[in-house]
Design a protein around this motif. Structure first.
Motif, PDB file in Angstrom:
ATOM      1  N   VAL A 123       6.742  -0.457 -16.885  1.00  0.00           N
ATOM      2  CA  VAL A 123       5.297  -0.273 -16.658  1.00  0.00           C
ATOM      3  C   VAL A 123       4.898  -1.222 -15.532  1.00  0.00           C
ATOM      4  N   PHE A 124       4.436  -0.660 -14.421  1.00  0.00           N
ATOM      5  CA  PHE A 124       4.048  -1.436 -13.249  1.00  0.00           C
ATOM      6  C   PHE A 124       2.528  -1.353 -13.117  1.00  0.00           C
ATOM      7  N   ASN A 125       1.889  -2.455 -13.363  1.00  0.00           N
ATOM      8  CA  ASN A 125       0.431  -2.535 -13.290  1.00  0.00           C
ATOM      9  C   ASN A 125       0.064  -3.219 -11.980  1.00  0.00           C
ATOM     10  N   PHE A 126      -0.549  -2.443 -11.088  1.00  0.00           N
ATOM     11  CA  PHE A 126      -0.955  -3.003  -9.812  1.00  0.00           C
ATOM     12  C   PHE A 126      -2.205  -3.862  -9.931  1.00  0.00           C
ATOM     13  N   GLY A 127      -2.819  -3.840 -11.116  1.00  0.00           N
ATOM     14  CA  GLY A 127      -3.985  -4.678 -11.333  1.00  0.00           C
ATOM     15  C   GLY A 127      -5.217  -4.153 -10.611  1.00  0.00           C
ATOM     16  N   ASP A 128      -6.178  -5.043 -10.433  1.00  0.00           N
ATOM     17  CA  ASP A 128      -7.418  -4.699  -9.743  1.00  0.00           C
ATOM     18  C   ASP A 128      -7.194  -4.825  -8.244  1.00  0.00           C
ATOM     19  N   VAL A 129      -7.412  -3.741  -7.550  1.00  0.00           N
ATOM     20  CA  VAL A 129      -7.233  -3.680  -6.096  1.00  0.00           C
ATOM     21  C   VAL A 129      -8.536  -3.220  -5.485  1.00  0.00           C
ATOM     22  N   ALA A 130      -8.910  -3.884  -4.414  1.00  0.00           N
ATOM     23  CA  ALA A 130     -10.149  -3.516  -3.735  1.00  0.00           C
ATOM     24  C   ALA A 130     -10.039  -2.108  -3.160  1.00  0.00           C
ATOM     25  N   VAL A 131     -11.136  -1.408  -3.226  1.00  0.00           N
ATOM     26  CA  VAL A 131     -11.168  -0.033  -2.723  1.00  0.00           C
ATOM     27  C   VAL A 131     -10.897  -0.052  -1.226  1.00  0.00           C
ATOM     28  N   GLY A 132      -9.962   0.813  -0.827  1.00  0.00           N
ATOM     29  CA  GLY A 132      -9.588   0.879   0.576  1.00  0.00           C
ATOM     30  C   GLY A 132      -8.444  -0.030   0.958  1.00  0.00           C
ATOM     31  N   HIS A 133      -8.051  -0.924   0.095  1.00  0.00           N
ATOM     32  CA  HIS A 133      -6.933  -1.828   0.354  1.00  0.00           C
ATOM     33  C   HIS A 133      -5.661  -1.279  -0.284  1.00  0.00           C
ATOM     34  N   THR A 134      -4.526  -1.669   0.270  1.00  0.00           N
ATOM     35  CA  THR A 134      -3.229  -1.173  -0.185  1.00  0.00           C
ATOM     36  C   THR A 134      -2.405  -2.342  -0.723  1.00  0.00           C
ATOM     37  N   VAL A 135      -1.850  -2.132  -1.905  1.00  0.00           N
ATOM     38  CA  VAL A 135      -0.954  -3.118  -2.536  1.00  0.00           C
ATOM     39  C   VAL A 135       0.397  -2.449  -2.728  1.00  0.00           C
ATOM     40  N   LYS A 136       1.428  -3.156  -2.330  1.00  0.00           N
ATOM     41  CA  LYS A 136       2.790  -2.639  -2.454  1.00  0.00           C
ATOM     42  C   LYS A 136       3.560  -3.452  -3.479  1.00  0.00           C
ATOM     43  N   LYS A 137       4.401  -2.750  -4.191  1.00  0.00           N
ATOM     44  CA  LYS A 137       5.290  -3.402  -5.156  1.00  0.00           C
ATOM     45  C   LYS A 137       6.692  -2.842  -4.998  1.00  0.00           C
ATOM     46  N   GLU A 138       7.645  -3.757  -5.181  1.00  0.00           N
ATOM     47  CA  GLU A 138       9.050  -3.369  -5.085  1.00  0.00           C
ATOM     48  C   GLU A 138       9.618  -3.163  -6.489  1.00  0.00           C
ATOM     49  N   LEU A 195      12.941   0.010  -4.426  1.00  0.00           N
ATOM     50  CA  LEU A 195      12.075   1.168  -4.228  1.00  0.00           C
ATOM     51  C   LEU A 195      10.653   0.659  -4.021  1.00  0.00           C
ATOM     52  N   LEU A 196      10.048   1.018  -2.908  1.00  0.00           N
ATOM     53  CA  LEU A 196       8.735   0.509  -2.536  1.00  0.00           C
ATOM     54  C   LEU A 196       7.670   1.532  -2.923  1.00  0.00           C
ATOM     55  N   ILE A 197       6.681   1.087  -3.726  1.00  0.00           N
ATOM     56  CA  ILE A 197       5.580   1.937  -4.186  1.00  0.00           C
ATOM     57  C   ILE A 197       4.278   1.267  -3.766  1.00  0.00           C
ATOM     58  N   SER A 198       3.380   2.042  -3.181  1.00  0.00           N
ATOM     59  CA  SER A 198       2.091   1.513  -2.722  1.00  0.00           C
ATOM     60  C   SER A 198       0.966   2.106  -3.565  1.00  0.00           C
ATOM     61  N   PHE A 199      -0.136   1.312  -3.631  1.00  0.00           N
ATOM     62  CA  PHE A 199      -1.321   1.731  -4.395  1.00  0.00           C
ATOM     63  C   PHE A 199      -2.536   1.442  -3.532  1.00  0.00           C
ATOM     64  N   CYS A 200      -3.276   2.515  -3.217  1.00  0.00           N
ATOM     65  CA  CYS A 200      -4.469   2.391  -2.377  1.00  0.00           C
ATOM     66  C   CYS A 200      -5.610   3.158  -3.053  1.00  0.00           C
ATOM     67  N   PRO A 201      -6.455   2.452  -3.846  1.00  0.00           N
ATOM     68  CA  PRO A 201      -7.546   3.158  -4.538  1.00  0.00           C
ATOM     69  C   PRO A 201      -8.653   3.545  -3.558  1.00  0.00           C
ATOM     70  N   GLU A 202      -9.276   4.627  -3.858  1.00  0.00           N
ATOM     71  CA  GLU A 202     -10.387   5.116  -3.052  1.00  0.00           C
ATOM     72  C   GLU A 202     -11.715   5.032  -3.781  1.00  0.00           C
ATOM     73  N   GLU A 203     -11.684   4.851  -5.089  1.00  0.00           N
ATOM     74  CA  GLU A 203     -12.920   4.772  -5.862  1.00  0.00           C
ATOM     75  C   GLU A 203     -12.795   3.632  -6.859  1.00  0.00           C
ATOM     76  N   ASN A 204     -13.929   3.300  -7.415  1.00  0.00           N
ATOM     77  CA  ASN A 204     -13.971   2.241  -8.421  1.00  0.00           C
ATOM     78  C   ASN A 204     -13.672   2.839  -9.794  1.00  0.00           C
ATOM     79  N   THR A 205     -12.421   3.338  -9.970  1.00  0.00           N
ATOM     80  CA  THR A 205     -11.998   3.972 -11.219  1.00  0.00           C
ATOM     81  C   THR A 205     -10.565   3.536 -11.529  1.00  0.00           C
ATOM     82  N   PRO A 206     -10.115   3.649 -12.802  1.00  0.00           N
ATOM     83  CA  PRO A 206      -8.701   3.360 -13.123  1.00  0.00           C
ATOM     84  C   PRO A 206      -7.807   4.524 -12.719  1.00  0.00           C
TER      85      PRO A 206
END
Length: 1705
Positions: free
Chosen positions: A1327-1342, A1383-1394
């Motif tokens: 289970v990979f939880n990217f946590g709280d990420v600002a909208v429009g920002h990208t977080v990468k995890k390996e 394996l590189l996975i990115s997370f880029c939220p667009e809205e203030n939702t989970p």
């Protein structure tokens, strides 16, 4: 019974499976096959060797070559005709029929051929794919070349127009090259296209062939499934047998442990009792020991007194003994010379006789042997005559004693006669001892003739040691020598012939050695002498040097040698004990020709602490006179000491050697060879050998056979003897021992004229012979204490016959009861050697005696013997009939051999107890000379054998041992042999004797286990015959073989065919046609519901993966008519009514099984689909225990490291202490570490229940278990309860009554395997939880993926939401064995939702599921700065001011911020050359104002980067550091989050003054940008400084709003401030005042206050207001001026200009 496998679709119909599962199964099969051969290879293949071997292992029947070829042809025919064979063999018949060897081979061949066809199709498909890729690449290359050609042509035209000829030629060459490449590519395109068409054609042909064999493929799949089912059933049965075997072994082990524990308790009880008895005995022994020691002390005191008296007598006898010693020496030398002459004569006579015998052609060895026997016979005859005489004397003495009792006169004379006889015998004994002493004393001076002596085989015994042993009894027999001399003189035996003269005459011919006289010229002084004695000694030396002391001559003879002789010549203290005192006396005899003097000088320097010499100077001593010297020795150390006692005489000094020897262990054997002689097989002979310790130290010995040791000095030779006697004689040359200790071989003395007695064999008193009937079972008996009388006769090894063979390391020669023990000082031990001949021939064995004392080397000796056999014997004395059963006849043939020269009569006897069971035919017979005889043995054991032959039959082991006797005429010893047999029964035991299957469903099979026990110790074949069709017995259909005493568990499977009561019997037959019955009964039950599949076999499922399968619950009960079809009921009970029927599956709580739905209702004629899922996971308790184990390991490793560190620290401190001790410093304490280590508490392992699932220990344990996970197989049986009726949604299943007899069972086979792929990052969590990420920002995890399997993995991925926020940036397609990739996975939220998504990574049959979660958050902050400007105020130039502001994180995520200053922006340098903003757009100023001259930044902020967590506040510090005076310092702060978004902009302002006062306010009169040029000259600055004044201008623009009804006065404000600074701490406050205010007041201007003072660090406002006076012109401004004086460190004058304007509203 039906079954289902989720990996194959044969067990479930196609309509029950989902299309997605069918596609996945086909893809798995296509991936698992390999590319092997071409199309032609499958049409006519031959069976390969590996398939043949596999087929042979599956069955015990071997097929010949012709049969195999026939099977090959049949397989090929079956491939060519799939539809016909499929139609001829129905599916039901194939399932019920058991597959034999031919069917298995056929299935293997068909599968192999089909696999070849599939592999060929896959290969062609891959070739087509590669060809298409090559064609696409060719097309793309052609397009690129075409474009390049077009470009080159356009460039050629352009260059032509430009007139560049060089470029034109270059471009034309390039154009030609491009055209050539384009043509080649088009040719290649045509070739690839043709190849692709050919491959497609071949692929279509292969697909047509596959379609033709589709029905055959389905048939093979069914056969393979059935074959797999058979193999699984066999494996299950073998597993059950192994489990039963393990349980039996566990029970045996527990029983053995109980026995061991009981024996241990008994041993401890006996030991405690023995210790108590030993303690009591010890107390008793102590009491007796004290008494015994007291008596011993008294005896020693009396003995010491007697010894003193005896020594006094010895001193008196020495004087007489020295007069006779010369006579004895002369007599001894005469005898030795005579013996030597006799020896030489004997050698000459021996040589002559040997030559004579050889000339006559006789055997020299045989003649010598016969002569020795004759000598031995004469010697024994003489001994017998002497014994007879002695016996007669004893008889006569007895008669005289009886007469003395009768006559009193004879009684008085008889004792005198007896006394004289006893005295005579004592004299003879003393004379013999004296002669032995004289011979030993003369061994060193005169060579002796060869004599018998005791030789020790130990190499450590040197000549000095032997002399030491010989001299041990010299002092004790001194008095005996004197008595012998007196008796010899009385006898008058002095007429011996004298052939040798002594070297010295008189008393000089003594035993003692003559010490050397020291050189008189040596400059030596007496040791320990007084001062006066030293002076006298020096004077004598001077006289000697000056020639005053001359050589001593008497009667013309000059004296040479030692002035005094000592008796003994060596003072030797042997075998001393530390702490005791020893005393010895010696006699000094004056050897000088005249009167001499003697004085004690002392002992050696290193012996002064141990020796005391008592010597009274006797004064002048005449020649031959003697004096006594006493030496006292008190040892302090246990070492050998040597020195000397020095004396001073008239003619010089001399010394007596002094020696002290510790206790030693001197061991020797009395012989090196034991010859048993010749004996008959079956006897037992014993001999003894004596181990003697001549030393004063005891030791422990051990006798054993020597390992691989050959004696080169031992030679075995067989002498020809009469036929009735077989005898072996050992011969060796005698040894002559010279004075130098060198041994030389002398010639062999044939006739024994060597001056000593020789013996050929051993005395008969040493033999103990026992006739035993069985040579293998004999008893060793103790021998007598008699000694061995002599050595064996031996000959050189050169005369040994070549045909003689010797046997070593045989069991006929053994050691007696005493093989080890202790040997005390001056004692001996008798060791027994036993000889029990079993096989005729010569036997030789070597023995070795080892000692615990390391100074004692091992002693060895050899044993030889010869055994002869009886004339009649049985070659096989043990007839083994192996294992026999009762009431069965067994026969064997017994061969009797004879080596006799005539026929012998044989009689065969059987013991009475076995007369009814065993018989020998014929009863009697005759065996011819040198031939054999056969006897027939018949054995028919009956059940009464146990009682008839109790003596020979062991009931526990069932072993029968019967001794059989063959009586031979003219032979006293019968020939015996033994018949061995193990008699066993043939019974089989079946437990239980009756089987009740209970209630059995027709859809299920009930299995019960019975135990079949073989009571015999022979294997028996068995089989269940005439088994009903509804009963199945496994394994092997109830046939098999039972090993001896084996218990075999058989499974009886009962499958009820209809609802009724069953009662039947099963018959088990053995190979000898014995029958055993088993009664069985059961009740058949027909449930109202039915499961489509009762067995589900899941595929191998990895941990945390899921496997699913679909089954159906069917309700086929639509009618109660029992005549048309079978109806649901129990046995013959009532029929179940037609209607809705409910079911419920009872799934265990902690099982990995899920059934959806598990409760439901099925209407008549309907069915309900169920989904069964299997998800293997690790047990929580197992993970906790593993975590505790890892913690313990880590604690142990840490403790070990700490222990090593403490040891190193302690070693370092010790070295430092040693260094400080050497330097004279006080060493520091080194015990602190050890004291700390003592107080350290041991590691206490935590409770597994206290470990949190989110802890690192829990995660590490989980990863460790996954890595080390071992494949395991679980089987679950899920009961399904059935009840009539419908389930109420409100009440649930409470209103239903489940019938237990209708229960259905679903069996699940769940194999769990280790995952091929695992996540090693994120602590192993999926289970990979990217946590709280600002909208429009990208977080990468390996995600680090690790291949933990042993194969290459090809990975595939599931589809993520294309419009989602998760993206796989670098998909990994392959992983090698043991490889890890990220394996590189990115997370880029667009809205203030989970956000939530599942990513499946597939690798073959395994799937790894990753759970991706994240929360989109809009970041917000709160700043303490109000507005956009942050003013730092006024600061003295070249000083620093600081201010702070705060930012609070009001969002739900942690913000990463960066602070940027415009003055430090890289783009500012590019913008500086532009036009200033106030010129380009009036009223606009640059955000970056005046800067420092020194190049440093005016404003600085800290910190410039960091993070702000949720609901936390960050404080920022702004530093203002101007270096010159200016009012336009400014800068701008940009607050960025996550490095790219500006969330707040703050403008910084500040002013700097050179003085502490300032005035601010009014309208600006200059631009806000400061010029770099210097606007004021140095002179002006100097003038201002000297005058202390500074003049500035201020403009106040006042606008008054006037209307018709009211007037709003205009107001402005000036602020006067004082700067707080440490430079002007002593200055007063700042003062200000206004001048020329009257004119301004007239014009309407008002100033408040007019004057005042301002404290340091404060500001004071000055309010200026204007009300236009009456009559003012609104179109014309009102102006005026005033002077504002500000006084601080200097006085500043401000010219304030007032301008008032009227504004109408």
């Amino acid at each position: 019974m039906d079954q289902i496998n989720d990996t194959e679709s044969t067990g479930i119909s196609e309509e029950n499976l989902r299309p997605e599962e069918n596609e996945e199964n086909e893809e798995d099969e296509m991936i698992s096959d390999q590319l092997v051969q071409e199309e032609e290879n499958w049409k006519g293949p031959e069976l390969e060797d590996d398939y043949e071997e596999e087929a042979r292992t599956d069955s015990n029947d071997a097929l010949e070559g012709g049969e195999e070829e026939g099977e090959k042809g049949e397989d090929l025919d079956s491939i060519g005709q799939p539809s016909r064979e499929g139609s001829e063999q129905p599916k039901t018949q194939r399932i019920k029929k058991t597959m034999n060897y031919a069917d298995r081979v056929r299935v293997l061949n068909l599968r192999r051929n089909l696999n070849q066809l599939d592999n060929l199709a896959k290969e062609k498909e891959m070739i087509i794919r590669k060809t298409r890729e090559e064609l696409d690449a060719c097309h793309s290359h052609i397009d690129s070349l075409t474009n390049q050609q077009r470009v080159v042509e356009s460039e050629i035209e352009r260059e032509k127009e430009a007139g560049n000829s060089a470029a034109v030629f270059r471009l034309r060459a390039m154009h030609r090259r491009v055209c050539v490449e384009l043509g080649n590519e088009k040719d290649l395109e045509s070739k690839i296209t043709a190849m692709l068409n050919e491959s497609l054609l071949e692929m279509w042909k292969i697909e047509i062939e596959q379609g033709n064999f589709s029905e055959l493929r389905n048939q093979i799949k069914q056969d393979e499934e059935y074959l797999d089912q058979q193999n699984q059933m066999q494996a299950a049965e073998r597993l059950q047998n192994q489990k039963n075997r393990i349980s039996q072994l566990n029970q045996r082990w527990l029983a053995m442990e109980r026995k061991i524990q009981k024996a241990r308790d008994d041993y401890e009880h006996r030991l405690s009792k023995a210790l108590e008895d030993a303690q009591r005995n010890h107390e008793k022994a102590v009491k007796f020991l004290k008494k015994s020691l007291g008596r011993i002390r008294d005896k020693e005191a009396s003995k010491e007194q007697k010894n003193q008296e005896y020594m006094q007598k010895r001193m008196e006898t020495v004087l007489s003994l020295k007069n006779n010693i010369s006579y004895n020496r002369e007599k001894l030398r005469t005898q030795q010379a005579q013996n030597k002459a006799n020896f030489l004569d004997a050698q000459e006579q021996e040589q002559k006789m040997k030559e004579t015998i050889e000339a006559q052609g006789h055997n020299v060895t045989r003649e010598a042997f016969l002569y020795k026997r004759q000598v031995e016979f004469e010697k024994r005859k003489k001994e017998f005559v002497e014994q007879q005489k002695a016996r007669k004397i004893e008889i006569v003495s007895q008669i005289l004693k009886e007469d003395a009792q009768m006559e009193k006169v004879k009684k008085q004379s008889c004792p005198q006669t007896l006394k004289s006889q006893d005295k005579l015998s004592d004299a003879v004994k003393w004379r013999m001892k004296t002669w032995q002493y004289i011979k030993k004393a003369c061994d060193d001076a005169v060579p002796t003739v060869p004599q018998k002596h005791w030789r020790s085989p130990s190499p450590c015994a040197s000549l000095d040691d032997r002399n030491l042993l010989m001299g041990t009894s010299q002092e004790m027999i001194a008095e005996s020598k004197y008595r012998e001399e007196e008796e010899e003189e009385e006898d008058g035996n002095t007429g011996d012939e004298t052939l040798a003269k002594p070297e010295f005459t008189g008393i000089w011919n003594q035993e003692c050695s003559i010490p050397q006289v020291p050189d008189v010229g040596l400059d030596s002084k007496p040791v320990g002498a007084s001062k006066l004695e030293k002076e006298i000694f020096s004077q004598n030396l001077e006289k000697l040097h000056s020639g005053i002391i001359r050589k001593h001559k008497v009667c013309g003879l000059e004296f040479k040698g030692c002035p005094f002789y000592s008796k003994p010549s060596l003072i030797h203290f042997k075998d001393f004990d530390i702490g005791k005192t020893y005393k010895k006396k010696m006699i000094l005899i004056n050897a000088f020709y005249s009167i001499n003097y003697c004085k004690l000088v002392g002992v050696s320097e290193h012996l002064k602490d141990f020796f005391t010499v008592h010597f009274d100077p006797p004064g002048p001593m005449s020649a031959g006179m003697s004096c006594e010297v006493g030496v006292t020795f008190k040892p302090m150390i246990n070492q050998n000491l040597e020195g000397e006692v020095t004396f001073l005489s008239q003619i010089g000094s001399f010394s007596i050697p002094l020696k002290c020897s510790t206790k030693k262990c001197v061991l020797a054997l009395d012989k090196e060879l034991i010859d048993f002689g010749t004996h008959v097989v079956g006897e037992t002979i014993s001999r003894t050998i004596t181990l003697t310790n001549c030393g004063a130290l005891g030791t422990r010995f051990q006798l054993r056979k020597a390992a691989d040791k050959t004696h080169t000095a031992m030679v075995q030779h067989t002498v020809t003897a009469p036929p009735s006697i077989d005898k072996t004689v050992f011969l060796c040359p005698p040894v002559v021992e010279t004075t130098t200790g060198i041994k030389k071989d002398s010639n062999f003395s044939m006739w024994g004229f060597t001056g000593e007695k020789e013996t050929v064999s051993l005395n008969r008193s040493e033999e103990v012979i026992h006739h035993t009937p069985l040579p293998d079972n004999f008893e060793q008996l103790d021998t007598s204490d008699t000694d061995i009388a002599g050595e064996s006769l031996q000959i050189p090894s050169a005369e040994r016959p070549l045909g003689q063979q010797s046997r070593e390391e045989v069991l006929e020669i053994t050691v007696g009861k005493v093989s080890e023990g202790d040997i005390g000082p001056f004692s001996s031990v008798k060791l027994q050697i036993m000889f029990t001949p079993a096989i005729p021939g010569a036997v030789q064995a070597d023995f070795e005696i080892t000692f615990d004392n390391p100074d004692c080397k091992p002693l060895s000796f050899s044993v030889t013997a010869v055994s002869v056999a009886v004339p009649v014997w049985v070659p096989n004395p043990n007839v083994d009939l192996k294992i026999c059963m009762y009431d069965r006849l067994y026969q064997d043939c017994i061969i009797i051999q004879s080596r006799a020269k005539s026929a012998l009569r044989l009689k065969f006897e059987v013991c009475k107890e076995l007369a009814n069971h065993m018989e020998l035919l014929p009863k009697t017979g005759y065996i011819q000379a040198h031939s054999s005889f056969s006897v027939q043995l018949k054995f028919l054991p009956r059940h009464s054998l146990r009682e008839d032959a109790r003596k020979y039959f062991d009931v526990k082991t069932r072993v029968l041992e019967v001794p059989m006797t063959v009586m031979v005429s003219d032979q006293s010893k019968p020939v015996e042999f033994t018949v061995h047999a193990i008699v066993t029964t043939s019974d089989l035991e079946i437990r239980p004797t009756e089987v009740d299957f209970g209630f059995c469903s027709i859809y299920e099979a009930v299995k019960t286990t019975i135990t079949l026990t073989n009571k015999a110790i022979l294997p028996q074949e068995f089989g269940f015959v005439e088994v009903p069709e509804f009963v199945e017995i496994q394994p092997n259909d109830g046939f098999g073989m039972l090993l001896p005493l084996e218990k075999l568990q058989l499974d009886i499977i009962f499958s009820a065919q209809r609802a009724k009561e069953y009662s039947f019997e099963l018959t088990c037959k053995t190979e000898i046609n014995r029958e055993f019955k088993l009664s069985c009964k059961a009740v058949g039950v027909h449930p109202p519901l039915e499961l489509s599949h009762t067995l589900v076999k899941f595929s191998a499922t990895a941990l945390n993966d899921v496997s699913t399968a679909n089954i159906f619950v069917l309700n086929n009960h639509v009618s109660v008519n029992q005549f048309t079809h079978s109806v649901p009921r129990v046995g013959k009970g009532e029929v179940v009514p037609v209607g809705p029927t409910s079911f419920q599956f009872l799934v265990p709580e902690d099982s990995p099984i899920t059934i959806m739905p598990c409760v439901g209702t099925v209407l008549p004629g309907k069915k309900c689909m169920l989904e069964v899922s299997f998800r293997p996971v690790l047990c929580d308790q197992l993970i906790r225990l593993e975590a505790v184990h890892l913690l313990c390991q880590a604690a142990e490793a840490k403790a070990q490291m700490e222990r090593k560190a403490r040891e190193l620290e302690l070693q370092r401190r010790k070295e430092e202490a040693l260094l400080t001790r050497k330097d004279g410093k006080r060493p520091s304490s080194i015990y602190s570490i050890s004291q700390i280590s003592k107080h350290t508490r041991p590691f206490q392992p935590p409770n597994p229940e206290d470990i949190s699932p989110d802890s690192e220990e829990y995660i590490a344990a989980h990863l460790s278990l996954i890595r080390s996970f071992a494949n395991h197989f679980d089987k679950y049986v899920i009961p399904c309860l059935i009840a009539c009726g419908k389930i109420d949604e409100k009440k649930g299943t409470e209103n239903l009554r489940y019938n237990p007899y209708f229960t259905l069972y679903l069996e699940l086979h769940c194999p769990a395997v280790a995952p091929a792929l695992m996540v090693t990052s994120n602590n192993g969590r999926t289970v990979f939880n990217f946590g709280d990420v600002a909208v429009g920002h990208t977080v990468k995890k390996e995600v680090k993926l690790h291949n933990i399997s042993q194969e290459h993995l090809v990975l595939g991925y599931s589809f993520l939401n294309p419009f989602g926020s998760f993206t796989v940036l670098n998909p990994i397609w392959t992983l090698e064995e043991g490889e890890s990739r990220n394996l590189l996975i990115s997370f880029c939220p667009e809205e203030n939702t989970p956000y939530f998504e599942m990513l499946e990574i597939r690798s073959g049959k395994f799937t790894l599921t990753l759970t991706l979660t994240g929360q989109g958050v809009i970041p917000t902050i709160s700043c303490s700065v109000e507005g956009d400007v942050f003013n730092m105020g006024y600061v003295l130039a070249k000083e620093t001011a600081t201010a702070t502001f705060k930012i609070e994180n009001t969002s739900n995520l942690t913000l990463k911020y960066n602070i940027l200053l415009d003055s430090l922006s890289p783009s500012r340098e590019r913008e500086q050359p532009k036009i200033p903003p106030f010129l380009a757009s009036p009223g606009k100023a640059d955000v970056v104002g005046t800067q420092n001259y020194n190049g440093l930044s005016v404003f600085s902020v800290s910190p410039v980067e960091g993070t702000i967590t949720f609901k936390k506040t960050q404080e920022f510090t702004i530093t203002f550091s101007p270096d010159h005076e200016s009012l336009y310092y400014s800068d701008c702060i940009h607050i960025l989050i996550f490095g790219k978004e500006t969330i707040r902009v703050i403008q910084l302002k500040g002013a700097a003054r050179n003085h502490i006062m300032f005035v601010e306010g009014g309208d600006p009169l200059d631009v806000p940008i400061e010029s770099l040029a210097v606007t004021t000259s140095m002179a002006e600055e100097a003038t201002k400084a000297e005058s202390g004044k500074s003049t500035n201008s201020i403009l106040l623009n006042l606008e008054c709003v006037q209307s018709e009804t009211f007037v709003i006065p205009a107001t402005q404000e000036l602020r006067v401030g004082a700067i707080r600074s440490t430079q002007f701490a002593s200055k007063k406050n700042v003062e200000f005042n206004w001048e020329n205010m009257q004119l301004l007041q007239m014009k309407g201007f008002t100033v408040d206050p007019v004057k005042g003072s301002v404290e340091r660090g404060q500001t004071k406002p000055i309010n200026v207001s204007w009300v236009p006076p009456a009559g003012s012109n609104p179109n014309q401004p009102v102006t005026g001026s005033a002077i504002l004086n500000v006084k601080g460190d200097i006085k500043e004058v401000y010219s304030v200009y007032f301008m008032g304007r009227i504004v109408t509203k």
